[in-house]
Design a protein around this motif. Structure first.
Motif, PDB file in Angstrom:
ATOM      1  N   ASN A  43     -32.333   4.617  15.564  1.00 11.47           N
ATOM      2  CA  ASN A  43     -32.092   4.192  16.939  1.00 11.47           C
ATOM      3  C   ASN A  43     -31.442   5.272  17.790  1.00 11.47           C
ATOM      4  O   ASN A  43     -31.310   5.115  18.998  1.00 11.47           O
ATOM      5  CB  ASN A  43     -31.261   2.905  16.967  1.00 11.47           C
ATOM      6  N   ARG A 116     -40.975   0.028  20.303  1.00 10.22           N
ATOM      7  CA  ARG A 116     -40.045  -0.298  21.377  1.00 10.22           C
ATOM      8  C   ARG A 116     -39.451   0.935  22.060  1.00 10.22           C
ATOM      9  O   ARG A 116     -39.270   0.958  23.274  1.00 10.22           O
ATOM     10  CB  ARG A 116     -38.926  -1.140  20.737  1.00 10.22           C
ATOM     11  N   ALA A 144     -39.964 -12.245  22.521  1.00 12.96           N
ATOM     12  CA  ALA A 144     -40.022 -11.466  23.758  1.00 12.96           C
ATOM     13  C   ALA A 144     -38.804 -10.550  23.882  1.00 12.96           C
ATOM     14  O   ALA A 144     -37.690 -10.935  23.576  1.00 12.96           O
ATOM     15  CB  ALA A 144     -40.064 -12.430  24.931  1.00 12.96           C
ATOM     16  N   ARG A 145     -39.037  -9.327  24.308  1.00 16.69           N
ATOM     17  CA  ARG A 145     -37.925  -8.409  24.535  1.00 16.69           C
ATOM     18  C   ARG A 145     -38.096  -7.827  25.919  1.00 16.69           C
ATOM     19  O   ARG A 145     -38.737  -6.810  26.103  1.00 16.69           O
ATOM     20  CB  ARG A 145     -37.909  -7.325  23.456  1.00 16.69           C
ATOM     21  N   PRO A 146     -37.525  -8.501  26.900  1.00 13.60           N
ATOM     22  CA  PRO A 146     -37.725  -8.059  28.285  1.00 13.60           C
ATOM     23  C   PRO A 146     -37.105  -6.701  28.558  1.00 13.60           C
ATOM     24  O   PRO A 146     -36.220  -6.258  27.821  1.00 13.60           O
ATOM     25  CB  PRO A 146     -37.023  -9.147  29.101  1.00 13.60           C
ATOM     26  N   ILE A 147     -37.590  -6.041  29.629  1.00 11.49           N
ATOM     27  CA  ILE A 147     -36.990  -4.768  30.035  1.00 11.49           C
ATOM     28  C   ILE A 147     -36.525  -4.849  31.490  1.00 11.49           C
ATOM     29  O   ILE A 147     -36.471  -3.852  32.192  1.00 11.49           O
ATOM     30  CB  ILE A 147     -37.950  -3.569  29.815  1.00 11.49           C
ATOM     31  N   MET A 149     -33.624  -5.296  32.748  1.00  8.94           N
ATOM     32  CA  MET A 149     -32.413  -4.524  33.077  1.00  8.94           C
ATOM     33  C   MET A 149     -32.731  -3.042  33.249  1.00  8.94           C
ATOM     34  O   MET A 149     -32.126  -2.367  34.072  1.00  8.94           O
ATOM     35  CB  MET A 149     -31.355  -4.716  32.004  1.00  8.94           C
ATOM     36  N   PHE A 184     -25.831  -7.583  30.616  1.00  8.22           N
ATOM     37  CA  PHE A 184     -25.518  -7.607  29.188  1.00  8.22           C
ATOM     38  C   PHE A 184     -25.475  -6.140  28.752  1.00  8.22           C
ATOM     39  O   PHE A 184     -26.237  -5.327  29.287  1.00  8.22           O
ATOM     40  CB  PHE A 184     -26.662  -8.355  28.465  1.00  8.22           C
ATOM     41  N   VAL A 187     -28.467  -1.826  24.862  1.00 12.86           N
ATOM     42  CA  VAL A 187     -28.508  -0.456  24.343  1.00 12.86           C
ATOM     43  C   VAL A 187     -29.603   0.330  25.056  1.00 12.86           C
ATOM     44  O   VAL A 187     -29.367   1.407  25.617  1.00 12.86           O
ATOM     45  CB  VAL A 187     -28.771  -0.480  22.811  1.00 12.86           C
ATOM     46  N   LEU A 352     -27.820 -12.161  20.009  1.00 12.53           N
ATOM     47  CA  LEU A 352     -28.579 -11.180  20.792  1.00 12.53           C
ATOM     48  C   LEU A 352     -30.055 -11.508  20.904  1.00 12.53           C
ATOM     49  O   LEU A 352     -30.589 -11.563  22.007  1.00 12.53           O
ATOM     50  CB  LEU A 352     -28.399  -9.772  20.204  1.00 12.53           C
ATOM     51  N   PHE A 353     -30.733 -11.679  19.777  1.00  8.03           N
ATOM     52  CA  PHE A 353     -32.180 -11.912  19.817  1.00  8.03           C
ATOM     53  C   PHE A 353     -32.477 -13.312  19.297  1.00  8.03           C
ATOM     54  O   PHE A 353     -32.349 -13.571  18.110  1.00  8.03           O
ATOM     55  CB  PHE A 353     -32.920 -10.870  18.969  1.00  8.03           C
TER      56      PHE A 353
HETATM   57  C1  UD1 Z   1     -31.810  -1.598  20.355  1.00  6.77           C
HETATM   58  C2  UD1 Z   1     -32.241  -1.250  18.955  1.00  6.77           C
HETATM   59  C3  UD1 Z   1     -32.344  -2.504  18.108  1.00  6.77           C
HETATM   60  C4  UD1 Z   1     -31.053  -3.286  18.163  1.00  6.77           C
HETATM   61  C5  UD1 Z   1     -30.647  -3.544  19.613  1.00  6.77           C
HETATM   62  C6  UD1 Z   1     -29.289  -4.220  19.748  1.00  6.77           C
HETATM   63  C7  UD1 Z   1     -33.638   0.706  19.325  1.00  6.77           C
HETATM   64  C8  UD1 Z   1     -34.999   1.296  19.262  1.00  6.77           C
HETATM   65  N1  UD1 Z   1     -33.536  -0.589  19.007  1.00  6.77           N
HETATM   66  O1  UD1 Z   1     -32.840  -2.408  20.902  1.00  6.77           O
HETATM   67  O2  UD1 Z   1     -32.622  -2.125  16.758  1.00  6.77           O
HETATM   68  O3  UD1 Z   1     -31.224  -4.521  17.511  1.00  6.77           O
HETATM   69  O4  UD1 Z   1     -30.575  -2.303  20.327  1.00  6.77           O
HETATM   70  O5  UD1 Z   1     -28.304  -3.482  19.132  1.00  6.77           O
HETATM   71  O6  UD1 Z   1     -32.662   1.379  19.623  1.00  6.77           O
HETATM   72  N2  UD1 Z   1     -32.469  -7.547  27.166  1.00  6.77           N
HETATM   73  C9  UD1 Z   1     -32.924  -8.118  28.332  1.00  6.77           C
HETATM   74  N3  UD1 Z   1     -33.434  -7.296  29.309  1.00  6.77           N
HETATM   75  C10 UD1 Z   1     -33.478  -5.936  29.163  1.00  6.77           C
HETATM   76  C11 UD1 Z   1     -33.011  -5.365  27.957  1.00  6.77           C
HETATM   77  C12 UD1 Z   1     -32.512  -6.192  26.978  1.00  6.77           C
HETATM   78  O7  UD1 Z   1     -32.880  -9.333  28.504  1.00  6.77           O
HETATM   79  O8  UD1 Z   1     -33.933  -5.255  30.088  1.00  6.77           O
HETATM   80  C13 UD1 Z   1     -31.914  -8.419  26.118  1.00  6.77           C
HETATM   81  C14 UD1 Z   1     -32.744  -8.358  24.841  1.00  6.77           C
HETATM   82  O9  UD1 Z   1     -33.831  -9.240  24.887  1.00  6.77           O
HETATM   83  C15 UD1 Z   1     -31.707  -8.765  23.811  1.00  6.77           C
HETATM   84  C16 UD1 Z   1     -30.419  -8.112  24.331  1.00  6.77           C
HETATM   85  O10 UD1 Z   1     -30.644  -7.896  25.726  1.00  6.77           O
HETATM   86  O11 UD1 Z   1     -31.542 -10.161  23.808  1.00  6.77           O
HETATM   87  C17 UD1 Z   1     -30.054  -6.810  23.664  1.00  6.77           C
HETATM   88  O12 UD1 Z   1     -31.145  -5.902  23.749  1.00  6.77           O
HETATM   89  P1  UD1 Z   1     -30.946  -4.331  23.757  1.00  6.77           P
HETATM   90  O13 UD1 Z   1     -29.515  -3.991  23.464  1.00  6.77           O
HETATM   91  O14 UD1 Z   1     -31.538  -3.790  24.995  1.00  6.77           O
HETATM   92  O15 UD1 Z   1     -31.819  -3.889  22.538  1.00  6.77           O
HETATM   93  P2  UD1 Z   1     -32.853  -2.707  22.457  1.00  6.77           P
HETATM   94  O16 UD1 Z   1     -32.331  -1.523  23.180  1.00  6.77           O
HETATM   95  O17 UD1 Z   1     -34.199  -3.227  22.781  1.00  6.77           O
END
Ligand code: UD1
Length: 446
Positions: A43, A116, A144-147, A149, A184, A187, A352-353
Motif C-alpha cells: 500500500n 484500486r 463498492a469503493r467510492p472515490i 472524496m 473520513f 488513505v 471501514l468497509f
Molecule cells: C487503502 C488500502 C486498503 C486499506 C484501506 C484502509 C491501498 C491500495 N489500499 O484503501 O488496503 O484497507 O486503505 O486502510 O492503499 N471512501 C469513500 N469515498 C472515497 C474514498 C473512500 O467513501 O472517496 C470510504 C471507503 O469506501 C471506505 C473508507 O472510506 O469505507 C476508507 O477507504 P480508504 O481509506 O480510502 O481506503 P483505500 O485508500 O481505498
C-alpha cells in the motif's frame, strides 16, 4: 533485472502478471518455527511509484516487494511513457523508474481498472500536466469503493472532473491551493490530494487526513523530492505547492509491510510455535500487539522485528477496525481466523468497509463457528478446524484461509490463490521456511 519495454504502447507481455489459477495446499496442524523477512508495503510502494510521475528523471526505489500489483503499476507507468526496470526475484536490486519530460495523460482500461491503486495516478498526472484520464479502479472483491472524496478534493483545487465511459476525466489549467476537509480519513484520498497539491499554486490544507504509516512514507518521499509538507503523521497536512513544479527525483526505501507482518503473527497464533518477523516497525502494529499479548501471545520486539511465542491455545478477544493507529481493516480476515481457534467467544467489528465478509463462508466450511450481525463478526473458537476445499476471494481473505488451514486437521485446498500473490511475495515458500507443509499448484488459463 528486466526492463519493461520503452515503447509505451508495447509493454513486454512476458512481464505481465500471470492470470494462472493457483491452488495452495496446506497440511495441518503444524507449529511454525523460524524467521521471516517481510518486504516493503504494497500500500506504499504503489503510491510511491505513482508519485514518480511528478518529476522527470531516474528514481531508485529499494525494498520493493515481488508482488503482482507492483507489476501492474509498472505496466501502467510504462504505458504512460516511463521506463521501468523491475528487480528479478530476490536479487535485492532497487526498482528503477525513468520518467520522461512529457508523460501521456491516459491510463486506460485493461490495466488501470484491474486494481484500486491506479486511482493514485490522478493527483500526480494533474500536477504534472494539468490533465488525466484514468479508468475507474477495480481491486479487491468487497463491495463498492467510492472515490467521491478524491474527486471532491480535486474539485476544491480547481479541477474539472467528469466520469465518461468508465473513466475519470480530469482537467485543470492551473490548480489552486485550498482547504479540504475529508469526511473520513481516507488513505487513498489523502494520498491523491497530497500529490495533486504539490502542483497547486499556494497552500493546501488537508484536514481529517489519514495518518497511516504508508501515508507518512509518501510524505517522506515527496519531501525528499523537494515538496514542502508539514504535519506528516497527523490529521492535518499543510502543503506549500508550486506551479510549475520544481521537484526532482529521489531514492527511497519502502516502509515495511505491517499487514504482511500481522499475517505471520496471526499464523503463529493459530499454529503455535515461535516466529520472528523482521522488516517491520513494531510501533506500526502497536494496538494489534497489545491485543495479541492480552490473548496470551508472548512477544519480544526490536526496532525492526517482532518475535511471537505461542505455547498454548490463545484466549478470545474483541477487536474493532479503525483508521490508524487502530487495528487496520485489512487485518480482519486474519483476526477472524485467529478467533476461530481461540478459546471462548470473540468478535471483530468492522468500521471501514461494510461488505468485507465473503471469506466467512469459506472459514465455516472448515468448521469455524462464525455469526455476522451487521458489521460485527462473532466467533466461537473451536479446538481444531477441519481441512476443506475453500476459495480465496481477495488478497487478505486468501491469506487468512491459508493460515487458518495451518491449524486444521488434514489437507486444505485454497483455490484461486493467485489473489494472494497480489500482496504477498511467495507466501507459500515463506510458510514452508517456517516448517509448514504448504504446496502451490498452477493451472494456466492463458
Ligand atoms: C487503502 C488500502 C486498503 C486499506 C484501506 C484502509 C491501498 C491500495 N489500499 O484503501 O488496503 O484497507 O486503505 O486502510 O492503499 N471512501 C469513500 N469515498 C472515497 C474514498 C473512500 O467513501 O472517496 C470510504 C471507503 O469506501 C471506505 C473508507 O472510506 O469505507 C476508507 O477507504 P480508504 O481509506 O480510502 O481506503 P483505500 O485508500 O481505498
Amino acid at each position: 533485472m528486466s526492463a519493461l519495454a520503452k515503447d509505451k504502447r508495447q509493454p513486454d507481455r512476458s512481464r505481465q502478471p500471470d492470470c494462472s489459477g493457483r491452488t495452495i495446499l496446506v497440511r495441518g496442524p503444524a507449529a511454525l518455527r523460524g524467521t521471516v523477512q517481510v518486504g516493503g508495503a504494497k500500500n506504499s510502494v504503489l503510491k510511491l511509484m505513482a508519485a514518480t510521475l511528478l518529476a522527470e528523471g531516474t528514481y531508485q526505489i529499494a525494498n520493493v516487494p515481488q508482488i503482482s500489483d507492483v507489476l501492474l503499476m509498472a505496466e501502467l507507468l510504462a504505458a504512460l511513457g516511463c521506463e521501468v526496470t523491475l528487480p528479478s526475484h530476490h536479487d535485492q536490486e532497487p526498482l528503477m523508474i525513468t520518467v520522461p519530460e512529457r508523460i501521456a495523460s491516459f491510463a486506460s482500461h485493461g490495466i488501470a481498472d484491474r486494481f484500486r491503486a491506479s486511482v493514485a495516478l490522478l493527483g500526480p498526472m494533474l500536477a504534472r500536466h494539468g490533465e488525466a484520464v484514468v479508468a475507474l479502479p477495480g481491486g479487491d472483491d468487497f463491495g463498492a469503493r467510492p472515490i467521491d472524496m478524491h474527486l471532491g478534493g480535486l474539485a476544491n483545487l480547481g479541477v474539472e472532473v467528469e466520469i465518461i465511459d468508465g473513466c475519470v476525466q480530469a482537467r485543470a489549467k492551473k490548480m489552486r491551493g485550498a482547504t479540504i476537509r475529508l469526511d473520513f480519513p481516507s488513505v487513498g484520498a489523502t494520498e491523491n490530494l497530497l500529490m495533486a497539491a504539490v502542483g497547486a499554486t499556494g497552500t493546501t490544507v488537508i484536514d481529517n487526513a489519514a495518518r497511516e504509516p504508508e501515508v507518512v512514507d509518501l510524505c517522506d518521499f515527496l519531501t525528499k523530492m523537494g515538496a514542502r509538507i508539514a504535519g506528516s503523521g497527523t490529521n492535518t497536512l499543510r502543503i506549500e505547492g508550486g506551479n510549475p513544479l520544481s521537484l526532482a527525483p529521489a531514492d527511497h526505501s519502502v516502509v515495511g509491510d505491517r499487514i504482511v507482518a500481522a499475517t505471520f503473527l496471526a499464523a503463529v497464533g493459530i499454529a503455535g510455535g515461535e516466529v520472528t518477523v523482521k522488516g517491520v516497525n513494531p510501533a506500526h502494529l502497536g494496538v494489534l500487539c497489545g491485543k495479541l499479548r492480552d490473548m496470551g501471545m508472548a512477544m519480544q520486539t526490536t526496532d525492526a522485528s517482532i518475535t511471537a511465542i505461542v505455547s498454548a491455545r490463545l484466549r478470545a478477544a474483541k477487536f474493532s477496525t479503525l483508521p490508524y493507529p487502530g487495528v487496520a481493516t485489512d487485518l480482519k480476515p486474519f483476526l477472524v481466523a485467529l478467533l476461530a481457534t481461540a478459546e471462548g467467544v470473540g468478535s471483530v467489528t468492522e468500521n471501514l468497509f461494510a461488505q468485507r465478509f465473503r471469506y466467512v463462508n469459506e472459514l465455516r466450511l472448515m468448521g469455524a463457528d462464525i455469526r455476522i450481525d451487521t458489521n460485527h463478526v462473532v466467533v466461537e473458537g473451536q479446538d481444531r478446524l477441519q481441512a476443506a476445499r475453500v476459495t480465496a476471494h481477495d488478497i487478505r481473505a486468501g491469506a487468512a484461509l491459508v493460515i487458518a488451514a495451518l491449524g486444521a486437521h488434514g489437507e486444505t485446498s485454497v483455490l484461486e490463490a493467485q489473489h494472494i500473490a497480489r500482496g504477498y511475495d511467495d507466501f507459500a515458500g515463506q510458510l514452508r521456511s517456517l516448517g509448514a507443509e504448504v504446496r502451490e499448484t498452477v493451472v494456466n488459463r492463458r
